[in-house]
Design an enzyme around this catalytic site. Structure first.
Site: not given
Ligand code: NAD
Ligand code: G6P
Ligand code: MN
Length: 444
Positions: A172, A267, A287
């Site tokens: 995102d 990034y 962070r």
């Molecule tokens: P979080 O720790 O609050 O939530 C993650 C959840 O995943 C937890 O509840 C955990 O128990 C669960 N989990 C872990 N391993 C698991 C498994 N093997 N099977 C099922 N559930 C499992 O984390 P968050 O900050 O809310 O972020 C969630 C994910 O989304 C992270 O990987 C983060 O980097 C990603 N993210 C990606 C983007 C992007 O642009 N690609 C943007 C925002 C967040």
């Molecule tokens: C951006 C990135 C994500 C990442 C997030 C981290 O949205 O694209 O991949 O997970 O920032 O945000 P945070 O608030 O967890 O540092």
């Molecule tokens: Mn990302």
């Protein structure tokens, strides 16, 4: 897939992003009708808090949607159309270590870049593959929209180990930055722009931006970047608003200065200015701490309040407007909309002078048969050099995971621009192995 009411599973039901995404799905129901939403997590206690609160919200606001939550894969993945996956293997406790261990050695600590990203990748690969396998076992026609990080490494692992699976890897960050650029030039939405972009995930550049009449927007955006980076550009997300993000948007000005022909992903600061990032960091408070004290406390606090009161009225839950791209992507598959998205896909010639087996982030057209890539031509020497080094880091990490190879993981760390020497790489690796013994394959 015919037009119908869709069944969705959210993997990572206990995520801090889950309530915002669930509410967003409800708001988008006229575009994307849903009959069933199931949360799945492997941590029952964590998920319970988020899911109970959402259950109350759903009962009050969308009783027609069948809502459930479970830790049982058979229940979670049977009879579904889409998996939205955002898991964090090791949760914030491990993110904190990913960020703090490198800083002990004067190397930056970041969740998806440098040694932190490599460590997180070594945990995530197994988790994401497991979910993909559950989906394919119980709902073979379903698609997984994955935004679990580190997306670059996870995508390379799925290319190597599950090449035929129906997974789309998306990030995102470009969406937020495009929203900011649209506002810089006076457009209402990023959807009024058409872009050319190439790179790896969290490692890319815009090289063309046009408005819907075909006018070139790059000159005006460049002028803005040279003055302020992304600092004073507005967007609709409340995700990237903390002080540390503001610094990142400001620093984009210096990142832009290194190649004024393109607009960089934020990034890149970690790779082009790692010494600056280390100087700015507090090894005792990273962070991860900011997120645990901020977003995590806020989301879980709000959920607990809903549960205690027994109602979600005035609970402060908000739909995550920024996440509507997930519905756009699901609709593209479900309804063959042929919309353009930046996806992380096998290169196979789309960047003509770059490794054809690399997972690159480029524009794609998405429809019911999946994606078609839009060629971006040859990339300049500067970007090519940086990307060749970084893609090798990502590939070596995945090879290390597959083969259980200490040597390859040491090479991955040694190649990262964020680490100055093989000896520092080894020290960091040995600490990371200790910290990750419950999550990584055994390395020898
Ligand atoms: P979080 O720790 O609050 O939530 C993650 C959840 O995943 C937890 O509840 C955990 O128990 C669960 N989990 C872990 N391993 C698991 C498994 N093997 N099977 C099922 N559930 C499992 O984390 P968050 O900050 O809310 O972020 C969630 C994910 O989304 C992270 O990987 C983060 O980097 C990603 N993210 C990606 C983007 C992007 O642009 N690609 C943007 C925002 C967040
Ligand atoms: C951006 C990135 C994500 C990442 C997030 C981290 O949205 O694209 O991949 O997970 O920032 O945000 P945070 O608030 O967890 O540092
Ligand atoms: Mn990302």
């Amino acid at each position: 897939m015919p037009k119908q009411n869709y069944a969705i599973t959210v993997a990572g039901g206990g995520s801090t992003f889950t309530p915002g995404i669930a509410l967003m799905l409800l708001e988008e129901m006229d575009r994307f009708p849903i009959r069933k939403i199931t949360f799945y997590d492997n941590d029952a206690d964590r998920q319970e808090i988020v899911a109970k609160a959402c259950e109350i919200y759903f009962k009050e606001n969308a009783p027609e949607v069948e809502f459930g939550y479970t830790t049982d894969p058979a229940v979670a993945f049977t009879d579904i159309d889409f998996v939205l996956a955002h898991i964090r293997v090791g949760k914030y406790a491990m993110r904190e270590l990913d960020e703090k261990i490198p800083l002990k050695y004067g190397v930056l600590g970041q969740e998806t870049c440098g040694p932190g990203g490599i460590a997180y990748g070594m945990r995530s690969i197994g988790g994401v593959l497991e979910i993909l396998d559950y989906m394919e076992t119980y709902s073979p026609d379903a698609w997984m929209l994955n935004y679990s990080n580190p997306a670059a490494i996870v995508a390379e692992a799925t290319r190597r180990l599950r090449p035929d699976s129906k997974i789309l890897n998306i990030c995102d960050m470009p969406i937020d930055l495009e929203e900011k650029m649209a506002h810089m030039v006076g457009l209402k939405s990023r959807k009024e722009m058409q872009v050319g972009y190439y790179g790896l995930n969290h490692f890319g550049w815009w090289h063309k931006i046009y408005d819907s009449q075909g006018n070139d927007l790059m000159p005006e955006i460049k002028e803005h970047m040279a003055k302020n980076g992304f600092a004073d550009a507005i967007s609709d997300t409340n995700q990237h608003v903390d002080e540390s993000w503001k610094h990142t948007f400001q620093k984009a000005r210096d990142v832009y200065a290194v190649d004024p022909e393109t607009i960089p992903n934020t990034y890149l600061k970690y790779y082009l200015f790692p010494d600056y990032v280390v100087r700015e960091s507090n090894p005792e408070y990273t962070r991860a701490n900011e997120v645990m004290e901020g977003r995590e406390k806020m989301v879980f606090g709000a959920c607990k309040e809903v549960i205690e009161k027994g109602t979600a009225a005035d609970c402060g839950f908000e739909a995550d407007a920024h996440a509507t791209y997930i519905v756009d992507l699901a609709r593209a598959i479900a309804e063959n909309t042929m919309e353009r998205f930046l996806l992380i896909v096998p290169n196979e010639g789309a960047l003509e002078n770059f490794d054809s087996t690399a997972m690159v982030e480029i524009p794609c057209i998405v429809g019911s048969r999946g994606y078609e890539k839009i060629c971006q031509g040859a990339i300049p020497q500067f970007q090519k050099g940086l990307m060749e080094q970084q893609v090798s880091v990502e590939k070596l990490t995945v090879e290390a995971w597959i083969e259980g190879s200490y040597q390859k993981l040491w090479q991955a760390l040694t190649l990262s621009r964020t680490i100055p020497s093989a000896s520092i790489a080894k020290n960091i690796l040995d600490d990371l192995i200790q910290a990750n013994k419950d999550y990584w394959p055994v390395l020898s």
